[in-house]
Design a protein around this motif. Structure first.
Motif, mmCIF file in Angstrom:
data_model
loop_
_atom_site.group_PDB
_atom_site.id
_atom_site.type_symbol
_atom_site.label_atom_id
_atom_site.label_comp_id
_atom_site.label_asym_id
_atom_site.label_seq_id
_atom_site.Cartn_x
_atom_site.Cartn_y
_atom_site.Cartn_z
ATOM 1 N N MET A 1 0.974 -1.587 -0.300
ATOM 2 C CA MET A 1 0.112 -0.499 0.148
ATOM 3 C C MET A 1 0.912 1.368 -0.084
ATOM 4 S SD MET A 1 -3.550 1.123 0.273
ATOM 5 C CE MET A 1 -4.296 0.245 0.871
ATOM 6 N N THR A 2 0.610 2.264 -1.003
ATOM 7 C CA THR A 2 1.075 3.010 -1.392
ATOM 8 C C THR A 2 0.353 4.521 -0.074
ATOM 9 O OG1 THR A 2 2.287 3.326 -3.392
ATOM 10 C CG2 THR A 2 2.071 4.909 -2.357
ATOM 11 N N ASP A 3 1.336 4.666 0.566
ATOM 12 C CA ASP A 3 0.050 6.301 1.538
ATOM 13 C C ASP A 3 0.713 7.648 1.150
ATOM 14 O OD1 ASP A 3 -0.718 6.859 4.073
ATOM 15 O OD2 ASP A 3 0.742 7.593 5.280
ATOM 16 N N VAL A 4 0.092 8.322 0.664
ATOM 17 C CA VAL A 4 -0.133 9.428 0.514
ATOM 18 C C VAL A 4 -0.728 10.599 1.168
ATOM 19 C CG1 VAL A 4 -0.549 11.023 -1.520
ATOM 20 C CG2 VAL A 4 -0.062 8.555 -1.810
ATOM 21 N N VAL A 5 0.104 11.374 2.132
ATOM 22 C CA VAL A 5 -0.768 12.580 2.973
ATOM 23 C C VAL A 5 -0.729 13.525 1.924
ATOM 24 C CG1 VAL A 5 -0.359 14.033 5.502
ATOM 25 C CG2 VAL A 5 -0.164 10.718 4.510
ATOM 26 N N ILE A 6 -1.730 14.574 2.034
ATOM 27 C CA ILE A 6 -1.719 16.238 0.835
ATOM 28 C C ILE A 6 -1.386 16.796 2.107
ATOM 29 C CG2 ILE A 6 -2.465 17.600 -0.811
ATOM 30 C CD1 ILE A 6 -3.793 14.542 -0.787
ATOM 31 N N CYS A 7 -0.615 17.815 2.679
ATOM 32 C CA CYS A 7 -0.929 19.469 3.492
ATOM 33 C C CYS A 7 -2.094 19.936 2.701
ATOM 34 C CB CYS A 7 0.479 20.286 3.379
ATOM 35 S SG CYS A 7 0.183 20.825 4.351
ATOM 36 N N VAL A 8 -2.905 20.249 3.536
ATOM 37 C CA VAL A 8 -4.082 20.779 3.517
ATOM 38 C C VAL A 8 -3.945 22.217 4.538
ATOM 39 C CG1 VAL A 8 -5.389 19.277 2.365
ATOM 40 C CG2 VAL A 8 -5.163 19.997 5.147
ATOM 41 N N GLY A 9 -2.969 22.641 5.184
ATOM 42 C CA GLY A 9 -3.212 23.821 6.086
ATOM 43 C C GLY A 9 -2.875 24.827 5.178
ATOM 44 N N LEU A 33 -6.164 2.041 -8.459
ATOM 45 C CA LEU A 33 -5.957 1.713 -7.865
ATOM 46 C C LEU A 33 -6.407 2.261 -6.086
ATOM 47 C CD1 LEU A 33 -1.972 3.886 -9.383
ATOM 48 C CD2 LEU A 33 -2.720 1.378 -8.600
ATOM 49 N N VAL A 34 -7.332 2.281 -5.857
ATOM 50 C CA VAL A 34 -8.281 2.709 -4.975
ATOM 51 C C VAL A 34 -7.480 2.051 -3.684
ATOM 52 C CG1 VAL A 34 -10.066 2.319 -4.467
ATOM 53 C CG2 VAL A 34 -9.903 3.768 -5.896
ATOM 54 N N GLU A 35 -7.112 0.111 -4.020
ATOM 55 C CA GLU A 35 -7.089 -0.808 -3.223
ATOM 56 C C GLU A 35 -5.525 -0.555 -2.978
ATOM 57 O OE1 GLU A 35 -8.894 -2.438 -1.402
ATOM 58 O OE2 GLU A 35 -11.055 -1.228 -2.509
ATOM 59 N N LYS A 36 -4.486 0.194 -4.126
ATOM 60 C CA LYS A 36 -3.487 -0.158 -3.503
ATOM 61 C C LYS A 36 -2.392 1.635 -3.387
ATOM 62 C CE LYS A 36 -1.723 -3.271 -7.216
ATOM 63 N NZ LYS A 36 -1.000 -3.606 -8.720
ATOM 64 N N VAL A 37 -2.735 2.599 -3.188
ATOM 65 C CA VAL A 37 -3.069 4.095 -2.023
ATOM 66 C C VAL A 37 -4.185 4.175 -1.932
ATOM 67 C CG1 VAL A 37 -2.233 6.240 -3.356
ATOM 68 C CG2 VAL A 37 -1.174 4.787 -5.025
ATOM 69 N N LYS A 38 -3.859 4.957 -0.512
ATOM 70 C CA LYS A 38 -4.217 5.550 0.261
ATOM 71 C C LYS A 38 -3.897 7.233 0.613
ATOM 72 C CE LYS A 38 -4.680 5.723 5.514
ATOM 73 N NZ LYS A 38 -4.764 5.336 7.089
ATOM 74 N N LEU A 39 -4.881 7.808 -0.151
ATOM 75 C CA LEU A 39 -4.533 9.315 -0.016
ATOM 76 C C LEU A 39 -5.406 9.465 1.015
ATOM 77 C CD1 LEU A 39 -5.737 10.231 -3.677
ATOM 78 C CD2 LEU A 39 -3.591 9.689 -2.751
ATOM 79 N N SER A 40 -4.713 10.265 2.082
ATOM 80 C CA SER A 40 -5.415 11.323 3.393
ATOM 81 C C SER A 40 -4.734 12.891 3.327
ATOM 82 C CB SER A 40 -5.370 10.069 4.118
ATOM 83 O OG SER A 40 -3.539 10.723 4.694
ATOM 84 N N GLY A 41 -5.591 13.779 4.405
ATOM 85 C CA GLY A 41 -4.758 15.194 3.895
ATOM 86 C C GLY A 41 -4.175 15.213 5.924
ATOM 87 N N VAL A 57 4.901 10.979 0.809
ATOM 88 C CA VAL A 57 4.703 9.501 -0.126
ATOM 89 C C VAL A 57 5.481 8.454 0.420
ATOM 90 C CG1 VAL A 57 4.770 7.806 -1.571
ATOM 91 C CG2 VAL A 57 3.875 10.684 -2.318
ATOM 92 N N ASN A 58 4.637 7.815 1.672
ATOM 93 C CA ASN A 58 5.263 6.753 2.258
ATOM 94 C C ASN A 58 6.551 7.087 3.027
ATOM 95 O OD1 ASN A 58 3.880 4.666 0.778
ATOM 96 N ND2 ASN A 58 5.556 4.297 -0.699
ATOM 97 N N GLY A 59 6.619 8.211 3.634
ATOM 98 C CA GLY A 59 7.219 8.950 4.742
ATOM 99 C C GLY A 59 8.176 10.220 4.222
ATOM 100 N N ILE A 76 6.269 9.651 -9.205
ATOM 101 C CA ILE A 76 6.481 8.553 -7.681
ATOM 102 C C ILE A 76 5.329 7.949 -7.009
ATOM 103 C CG2 ILE A 76 6.716 9.849 -5.678
ATOM 104 C CD1 ILE A 76 8.549 10.924 -7.064
ATOM 105 N N ILE A 77 4.151 8.201 -7.380
ATOM 106 C CA ILE A 77 3.151 6.803 -6.945
ATOM 107 C C ILE A 77 2.393 6.226 -8.096
ATOM 108 C CG2 ILE A 77 0.854 7.097 -6.669
ATOM 109 C CD1 ILE A 77 0.617 10.220 -5.435
ATOM 110 N N ALA A 78 2.472 6.146 -8.963
ATOM 111 C CA ALA A 78 1.910 5.197 -9.332
ATOM 112 C C ALA A 78 3.138 4.089 -9.807
ATOM 113 C CB ALA A 78 2.023 5.147 -11.273
ATOM 114 N N GLY A 79 4.319 4.732 -9.706
ATOM 115 C CA GLY A 79 5.554 4.165 -9.718
ATOM 116 C C GLY A 79 6.248 2.818 -8.918
ATOM 117 N N GLY A 80 5.342 3.149 -7.336
ATOM 118 C CA GLY A 80 5.893 3.018 -6.105
ATOM 119 C C GLY A 80 5.063 2.027 -5.954
#
Length: 83
Positions: A1-9, A33-41, A57-59, A76-80
């Motif tokens: 699972m690729t963990d992606v956290v987007i800053c929304v500050g 990629l919904v099952e492989k990439v977790k998006l959060s803020g 992305v993954n830290g 970065i995302i699809a490649g990982g």
């Protein structure tokens, strides 16, 4: 699972965080990629002086311009995600 956290500050919001969130959501869905990439803020990641929206992305923090989101996603995302 690729963990992606987007800053929304506030600083990243002014740099286009909403568009980054919308485009990443669209790309993850379109690519199936919904099952492989977790998006959060997250609020401030403490890198406000950098150019672009902070996206972790993954830290590892990257700085993304809304205009370059497709390239960032592919490299970065699809490649990982094993895709």
């Amino acid at each position: 699972m690729t963990d992606v956290v987007i800053c929304v500050g506030s600083s990243c919001h002014l740099k286009g965080a909403r568009r980054v969130v919308e485009e990443l959501t669209r790309l993850v869905t379109e690519r199936g990629l919904v099952e492989k990439v977790k998006l959060s803020g997250s609020f401030c990641m403490g890198r406000c002086a950098e150019a672009g929206v902070s996206v972790k992305v993954n830290g590892e923090i990257h700085f993304v311009e809304p205009e370059n989101i497709d390239e960032f996603f592919e490299n970065i995302i699809a490649g990982g995600s094993g895709q």
